[in-house]
Structure formats: C-alpha cells, structure tokens
Design an enzyme around this catalytic site. Sequence first.
Site, short mmCIF file in Angstrom:
data_model
loop_
_atom_site.label_atom_id
_atom_site.label_comp_id
_atom_site.label_asym_id
_atom_site.label_seq_id
_atom_site.Cartn_x
_atom_site.Cartn_y
_atom_site.Cartn_z
N ASP A 38 0.86 -1.17 0.00
CA ASP A 38 0.00 0.00 0.00
C ASP A 38 0.90 1.24 0.00
OD1 ASP A 38 -2.34 1.58 0.27
OD2 ASP A 38 -2.00 1.69 2.42
N THR A 89 -0.32 4.87 1.17
CA THR A 89 -0.62 5.80 2.24
C THR A 89 -0.49 5.10 3.59
OG1 THR A 89 -2.19 6.88 0.78
CG2 THR A 89 -2.30 7.42 3.12
N ASP A 103 -5.03 5.87 -4.08
CA ASP A 103 -4.76 7.26 -4.41
C ASP A 103 -4.82 7.50 -5.92
OD1 ASP A 103 -4.63 9.00 -2.38
OD2 ASP A 103 -2.48 8.85 -2.03
N ASP A 149 -1.45 -0.91 6.05
CA ASP A 149 -1.72 -0.42 7.41
C ASP A 149 -3.19 -0.19 7.70
OD1 ASP A 149 -1.77 3.13 7.44
OD2 ASP A 149 -1.92 1.85 5.68
#
Length: 1313
Positions: A400, A402, A683, A887
């Site tokens: 990932d 972000t 994103d 996360d």
Amino acid sequence: MGTKTQPQQAKENERRIRANDKEFNLQYKYHNNYIKTSKYSVFTFLPFNLLEQFQRLANFYFLCLLVLQLIPAISSLTPVTTAIPLIGVLTLTAVKDAYDDIQRHLSDSQVNNRKSKTLRNGKLVDAKWSEVQVGDVIRLDNNQFVAADILLLTTSEPNGLCFIETAELDGETNLKAKQCLTETIELGDHHDALWNFNGEILCERPNNLLNKFDGTLIWRNQRFALDNEKILLRGCVLRNTQWCYGVVVFAGVDTKLMQNSGKTQFKSTGVDRLLNFIIIGIVLFLVSICALFAVGCAIWEGLIGQHFQAYLPWEHIIPKDYIPTGATVIGLLVFFSYAIVLNTVVPISLYVSVEVIRFIQSFLINWDEEMYYARTNTYAKARTTTLNEELGQIQYIFSDKTGTLTQNIMTFNKCSINGRTYGDVIDLRTGEPIEVTEALQCVDFSANPHHESDFRWYDRTLLDAVRSDEEHSHVFFRLLALCHTVMAETVEGKLEYQAQSPDEAALVAAARNFGFVFRSRTPNSITIEVMGRMEEYELLNILDFNNVRKRMSVILRRGDSVVLYCKGADNVIYDRLHGGQEDLKARTQDHLNKFAGEGLRTLVLAERRLTEQYYKEWRTRQQEAALSMDSREERLNEIYEEIESDMQLVGVTAIEDKLQDGVPKAIANLQSAGIKIWVLTGDKQETAINIGYSCQLLSDELADVFIVDGNSVEEVEKQLRQFKESIKIYNRFRPGGTEALYNSDSNMDPLSVTMTQTSVFMHESSTPPTPPPPPAISVVTFRWDDKNKDNKGGPDSAECNDLFGDEKRSLDGGAASIVIDENTGFALVVNGHSLVHCLSPELEIKFLDIASQCKAVICCRVTPLQKALVVELIKRAKNAVTLAIGDGANDVSMIKAAHIGVGISGQEGLQAVLSSDYAIAQFRYLERLLLVHGRWSYYRMCKFLRYFFYKNFAFTLCHCWYSLFCGFSAQTVFDPMFISVYNLFYTSLPVLSLGIFEQDVSDKNSVEYPRLYTPGLKSELFNIREFIYSVLHGAFTSLVLFLIPYGVYKDGVSHNGYILSDHMTLGAVVATILIVDNTAQISLYTSYWTVVNHITIWGSLVWYFVLDYFYNYVIGGPYVGSLTQAIKDLTFWMTMLITVMVLVAPVLAYKYYLLDVHPSLSDKIRQKSLKKIHSRASSDVRRTPSSRRGRRSVRSGYAFAHQEGFGRLITSGKIMHKMPQDFAFPLGLGTKKTQALHNNLTSADQTKASNSSGHHMGNNNNTNQRHNQNQNHSSMADISAEGRVNGADAGGSGGTEDLSPRAPCQDLDTINL
C-alpha cells in the site's frame, strides 16, 4: 406465473429496513454488528482442533502406525515409541492454536466492545458496537470511527454536510464531503424527533462496491432517492464535524468493509508443501521396501524357516498344514512389522522439531531490537509461528502507499520564487548544499504569534526576504494564503485549519509561518493577516480544481483592483503564461526538474491582474455559457481558458509527501535481492507516480513508464498491444548480453557503460506513427542460465535479471566488474477502472506478460478487492511467493490473499495488523524482516531438514542391511529402547540448535549483500535434488555403519577369548558409532558456534553413554553389559575410528572442494570477514540507493491530492457556519465595505491591466482553442445573482453596477437548469 414471481424476485434482491422498529427488522434475520474472526470456542476447541490436526497427512499416518503397534502379532516395538511423540505433537500444536485463537478473541473483543451512542426509547445510551442492530439510530462525534454502514440523517454542519476520512477504506487521507437529505435535516439533534423517525429504507443487498449505493427512503408518504453520497461506511472517521446521526443499514459482516475483507485462508509455507510431497514419496518407498522384505520373508520361511520351527516356532495363528500358505501369512505379517520398524524414516519428532524451531524463531523476531520503533514503543511481532521460512522466499511484494510507504504528512520543503530557489542550506566553505538532518538548526519563527511549533524550515534567506518586504516573496505567500479552499476555526484560542487535502494544508501552513496568516472566510470574502496587518478580499469566483483542469484559481477584488491567482501542474500553467518571460521560465523549469528529481510534489503559481471592465465582460459571458442548454461544458471550458491565460509566473512550491524513514534504501535493497515490488493504492495517478519516484521505485533512467487508463476492454487491449510492441523494439536494439560484450574486440571500459533516457515509446503525437529509431540506450543484462554452474537457473516466477556482474572477481579484488544501472527498463501504471479489464480472462495474460517485464508496477485508484485479485493473479499465474504489506482496513483483503501478510502497527487503524501474519512499525523494517530473519529462517530450516533426513536414513536403513542376515524377520539391529529415544534424547537437541542459531553470515552482511537472498527465490537450499542427496548420503552412511562393524565382529574373538559375534554387541557397537558419527557430521555442518551448540552437541554424546548406562544397569534393560564389554576391547575403538574416518573424509573433501572451486557468496563473505578485510564490496553485489540531492528530472513533479467540489461548497455558503447576514460581503448585496479597505495592488499594475484589456479581449479566440473536455465546474452558483437582477430590471444596463456578482445562499446543483 410471471406476475407472481416478480414480487418474490424483487424481495430477494432488495433489503427492507424500518428505522427504530426492532420487531420489524428482526423478521428478516439481518446480521448484527458482532464481528468474529476466531475459530474455536471453549467447547468446540478439542474436537475441532483434533479433527483439523488429523487432516494433516503426517498425523494421520502416525495414528495408523500407533494402531498397528497395538497388535502384538506384528509389532516388534512398544506402542509408547509412537504414542508419546504423537501426543506431544498434538499437544504442542493445540497449545499454539489455542494461543493464536485467544489473541483473535481478544482483538474481536476489543472491536466489539467499542462504545457507540445509540438511540433507545428516545434516550441516547452508550451501547457496545456488537449490540448495534440494523435500524438503530446512532450518533457519531468528531474524530470517531463509524460503527456500521449508516444512512446519514442529520449533522451539526449547515445544509446537512459532514466530512469523513476514508483512509481505512481506500487509503486516501483527503476529506470527502457527505450530505444528508434536505428533508431529514430538520430532525437536528432532537432525540424525540429522531426516535419518532420511522422511515422505511429499500436498498440493495450487501455487496463490496465501495462507491455505489442504490436505495429509496419512504417517509411521510413520499419517496426519496438514496445514493452513495448519503451513506457513511464502517471504517470511516468523522472529521471537522461536531456530530451527526444516522440509521444503520448494514451491520457486521454485511458492511462493505467486511465484504471487502476477503476470507481468511489457511496458509502454509513452500517448505511445508514440499515436505508433504516428500512424505508421500517416502511412504511409497516404505511400502515398496516392506513389500520386498515381505516377499523375501515368505520365500525364506518357505525354503529355510520351515525346517527350524523347533528353534523359531511359528505363531499359533500361522497355518502349519500347508507350508506355502503359512509362509505367505508370515510374509503378510512381516509387511506390517517392517512398516513399524522402518517408520523412523519419517519420525514424528520431525514435526515436533519443526514446530519448536518456528516457535523460537518467532520470538527471535519479536525480540529484535533493530526492529523496535521507539517513537510508538512498538516491537515487531510474529503473529503466526508457521510461516517464518517463507519470509526467505518472497518473490513479489505488494505494498500500500498511504501510511505504509508514507507518513501521511506533507511538509513545505522547498520553493522557487522569481527564478530563485529556496530551501537548500549552503555550506559557505564549499558552496555545496548541506544535507538536512534533525541535528541541523532550523529557522526561528517565534516572532510570529501564529507560527506552528512543529514547522521546520532551514533556509534563513527566505524569511529575510519576506521581512525585508521583497515584492516577489510577498506575492508568492499572498497567493498561497488566498488561493485555496481551506477552512479556518479557532479552537481553545488557537487558530486551526481544516483542509480537504494535506497538500493544501501544508501550503497554507507554510504561508502562515512566514507571516501570511489565513484567518477566516465567508462565501464571498477571505481575510488574511500579513505581517500583523489585516487584509480582506472579496471572493468573486473560485474556478475549482479537478483532474482534467489540473489547476485551481480564485478571482479576488480588493479596492479597485481585481486579480486572478492560479496554482496547478507545471505543464498546464506554463501553457497559459504570457510571453516575454522566457528567462524566468527557463530558470524555474530547471528548479522544477531539480525538485522532481528529489521526489518532491510541485505546483506552479501564477497570477493575472484584471481590469474591472474586462472582468465584468468576462463575467457576463460566463453566465451566458452556464445558462446555455447546448454544449454548456464546452462553452464554460472556453470561458475558463480565456481568463486563465496570459498569466505572470510567480514561483513553484515543492512539497514532500514525507516517506517513512529508510523507505528508498529498503526498496533498493529488496529489489537488489531479486524481489519485485508492486504498489497498490487507492490514491490518484499523479500522487502514486510521484511517490514512486520519491521512494526510487521509479527513476528517470527508466526507458518508459507505461500508463494504462483505457475505459473499455478495446482501449485497454490497444494500450497493452502498443506497450508490448515498445518492449519488443527496446529489446531489438539493445546489446545481446554478456557474450556480445566480452567477445567484442572493443577496448571499451566496462565502467563507461551509461544509460540515457529515451522517449521514443511515448505516443502522444497525433501524427501518423513512424518506425521508431533505435533508442539511445546501452543496456547489458545478465541472466543465470544452464551455462552458469554456480546457479542452475530458477523458476520463472523469480523473474529477476541478475544485474550484478561477476561477484567472484569483485570480491576477490580482481578486475572491476561492469556496473549496470538496475533502473533501466520499464514501469507500468494502471488505473483502477482499467485494472478491471486487465484482470478479465481475455486480457490477464497480456497484462501479466507486460507487467512481468517491468521493473515496477503501480496500480492506482484500486478497490480493496482489486488488490486481492491482483495478488491472486500473481499467485495463480506465476506460482510465485507473495507478500502484502499495508496499514489500513483497505489492505486486509490483499493481506489475507498473499502468502505472507504484514501489517504496519502503530497507526490509527489496526485492522491490517489484526489480519496480518507479521506486524512491524515501519516499512523499513521489512528489509530486515526478509533479508535477515527471513533468509536465516529459510537457511536454518533447509539445513535442519537436510541433516534430519540424513541422520534418520542413516539410522533406519541399518535395519534393511541387517534384514539380509536375519531372514527378513523384522528383527531390529538396535535395542528397542534406543530406537524409541534416538530422535527424542540422543539427536534432537543438536539439530534443534542448528535450526535455531545457525547462520552463514551476520545480520549486517545479510543487509549489505542482498544477493544472499536469491537462493531462497529459487528454492535452492532444499528441494527434491537436495533431499535425494541427503537420502543417498544417509544410505551410504548406514551401509558403512553396518558392514564395517559386522565384518569386524562376525566370528570375532576378543584378546580375552570372549566371542564378539553376538547380536546385542553388534547392535550396541553400531548404535554407539552412529551417535559418534552424528556428532562429527553436525560439527562439520555447523557454521556458527554458540554456547548452546557446544552444550547440545557434546552434551548429547555424553548423554548417550549416561542414559545407556542408566537404562541397562539401573532399570535393567536387555542389552545390559553389551556396550560395557565392547568398549573394554581395542577392537571397538579401532572399528569406531575407521568407520568415522570413512564417513567423514568424503564430506570434508567435498566441503573443501566447493569452498575452493565453487565458493558461494556467503563463503566469500565469511572468508573476507576472517581475513578482516573491511573494504566495501563493489556495486555488482551491493546496491545502495542513489542520493536524492542534486538529481535533475525532465518529468513533471506535479501531484495534488485535492478533489473537486469544495470550491462549490464555499461559494454556495453550504459549508459556512455563519448566516448570510453575518458575512463581510453580504450575498447579493452592495459591497460598500470594500471602499474602506486599502488597495494593496499598485496603481501602475491597474493602469497596465486597463490598457491591456483590449489586447486580452482580442486574444480570446486564440485562448479559447485551449480547453479541456469533461470539466466539472465549481462556480455555477455565481450565475444566479446576475440572472435574478437581469430579470428584475427587464433589460436595464446599469442594474448590476452596485451589486456583487455573487450567488445567494443556494447551490445551483439543486436547480434544474
């Protein structure tokens, strides 16, 4: 019949919910909000766990053996030899499973016991999340997680707005606006009204589509359409909103978050799968041997044994009337007897040892201080104990962005103002930039009462320029303070900003710290404080940002001056600058390239001074375009293009999307190890690409970056076809490889091989395609193939070209090897809507073919489920070992889908950690987790298995050789007690120490030389070939072990005249030599000696003699005195010496041959360590990331996380807390207050703008040609006031002069134009 089934079909496809009506909703048996990830309860644990364990082939095999050993007629061993280890394995595994499940229960309890304010009987009560039911009305407060998927009813904000952060769902940190129905706003926070709300909701059934919701609200005999803008999803966080109320639509497992979580899969390692295959092979081998010996026994009994029944009587169950039948029955019984005797080939202690090694390895990961993150007091944690060695075989990493690669923190890092760059700290002695670290003293902003204590800026010259009233710096920061959609509020006496995107927050905060403080705004005014002086501007228009325009503008009036401020992407703004500033543009472009090369996110700032007359005329045309029914979008585009032209360049901002510490180095090392890294993020494309460059996953040396953004299958297929052709052209013109290089007569210095960028594959021109020229690239690639003896080539799933040169020459200090730039190649960027087509059956092979040839792959705008599908595709098609790291809750599905799931702990949401196999606090620790712990675990497990199979075949096959001399009677050569405890007491601890503490090189070298990781990618340390080597070595050892003592002791007599040729003496001697040989072999096998190794290896040898004495003399075993008498004679010692030398000599010879002729990389590193040579290895083996400072890039550094829509909310007044009559510039009223304000814009500029207005008008036809398609507009609300005035004046010309051209507090989105 059709008419009867339609209602039933509709009922099945829809969900019916009635607010505050528990009995009505119970009839549909909707899931409650209770989350359960645990597998067992107190009552189901024992039966379910045993059932699960006996589904494993090995456990079931040993259970069958135990049953056979309970039959006296066929068993020559006591059942205890199998029962105790089997019970031990089952108990150990059950304890581990119970521990893991208790952790799941605790995490479930933590989530289910969160408090949510729920409306019950007209009162607001604190209820647990697990108690929330479908139809309940719940209250959310600011910064609170949404407990379930709810329909928004009412909020504290004007017009029913609320703001949410969806980082847990899609990874985006920028805020999103949601708005409830205007009809439910009146409910407010009145509990009686909310309790009496009895609306009925008809909606879709639970699904995993995050951006889609279809439903209808039936209330007060009216029907209201519901869409995704009125739904708050579980996992979101309420931001910048005091409170809101909503009715639960989906709860628990029905929520879209849980629907995207994916199913928990049973995970096993590649070693486990190979072990299962080997066990099946061993069982088949065992059956074959037993069948062979059974036939041999039947023949022997039929020919010879029948004549010796007086000495060797047959069992009473054996028919004695017909000899062939009796011999056959004996052979059948002997088959099962040998199955029991030879079962030690695969002892159950193997599984016990494997579990113990993994268990302790997990604690070594947990205790590693190098992976401790002091800031959050977080250690790495192995949440599973069964996958450690898989960490050493990872081929693909899916990450990932972000919160995983980045910190979710934007910082104002550098800028360029009027052609001068700021932000670098220059060393006055050398003139070179100084690297900015925490130790460097930052600029003191304490003189500014509104400064932020955590703002860091190190270049003093910019603050000096601002304080000295330097004009260009003032224009720069005034633009940052005015051109945005940020909201300001005072909280506990402190000014705080609420930004829709972190980019805007960073820019406005930078202006604030430099003395240009944004104070407040209304729908038609902005107030800032400049160096202590208040300035108020009338906000005329906001030309909002969107992904097509890639810019936003504000038009402001102060006094008699009108100015347009604009910020956006460099290529977009540069096309709209007026001529005559070529020198400034060139210098600024150089700064842009520099910032982009450092991975910073850039925005170009520009301004345009407008005359009042020109603005009014433009305003009239804009209103006409907005009210037109034909081609409204195109006409508005042209109008916006007209005013956003002929601008003056102001400067450039460079924001750092702060990466987590050590991310570029970790990625570089992992790529050097041969691991492919894919970034899967929710994103937008520009942001994802920018981070790719920032973390050096992408580089400017790449030949091309392919972008797949087609909206249909045909478009995507066309793009993939073009990219494949580009790769073919690239491969056609590059050099042929190592042979072409070394066989050439050229004396070219290998180190002079350079890489230059080419854009030959960029098909942006509309001209007909022409055959591309050869790209200006010199590429040398190396691939290990069958000609390379050191590496026999690996599975295609590793897919890594070895770009490291000749490590032997470099490490030995010989000729310098060729330095190859690993960045050369391709990268692939795929948008989410295109990924849907790429994952379709007809395109997935083409997509995979191109992705496999790319150095890096970035998938943006992807849903959580798409992340899992990408992982599954690689697992299925490439048969590769995958790791997923994230996360947030949006990463749970891919974490579950991958072979290894890693969660980033210490973040706001813990869903990823709770679903992960390993938890770390920072991405950089993944480097150590894989290259150190993963490699060590794989290395240790492989070495353990090779030695384990060797020692057990050496032990077990002695029975086979003895069978040739005992009539295949299944008599054992060893004492039954020795057989029982051989693996448990005599040889278990040394091999356990090997599996726990062994290491070929240190942890430091493991990180410095990432190529050490590559054997794991190709499964070189333990495979079928290595297993066969171990078996053959064990068979040879057993043959020597048996035949030499047998030859010595057969018909042997001691010097005292004692006969040595008895069975028990032979068994005792062979057993003792076996233990001594095991000790010698594992001593040679051990590379890293610890105190534990010494104790276990030498202690086990001593322990054998102690235990043998205790068993035979204290307990009274049948072999009492056999070993004691044997060791008194010199024959025993000479026999042992000769046997051990015969067994050890070939091993030593082969070991030194490999070390001298074919040394591995770890051998070379150890040799250098022993010689204490500290010289750094050449770059063919070690890869360090290039410095970020001083690089230049020709790409755009533009990335802006902003989203369209906030400009419309501001200008319409919906987002404001004040009422219209409180605004500085009342909506639709006169602007007399502006006459009292001082004009900050120079009169010379006004005159210039007035004189040039005719020129601007004349150039409209040219500027109108540049427009973007499919634009969404933010200032349509600006039309209403003019339309209303024109209607009232019935065509009067002067009616608008004293009125502000602003809209009333009404959004034209609600007007059907």
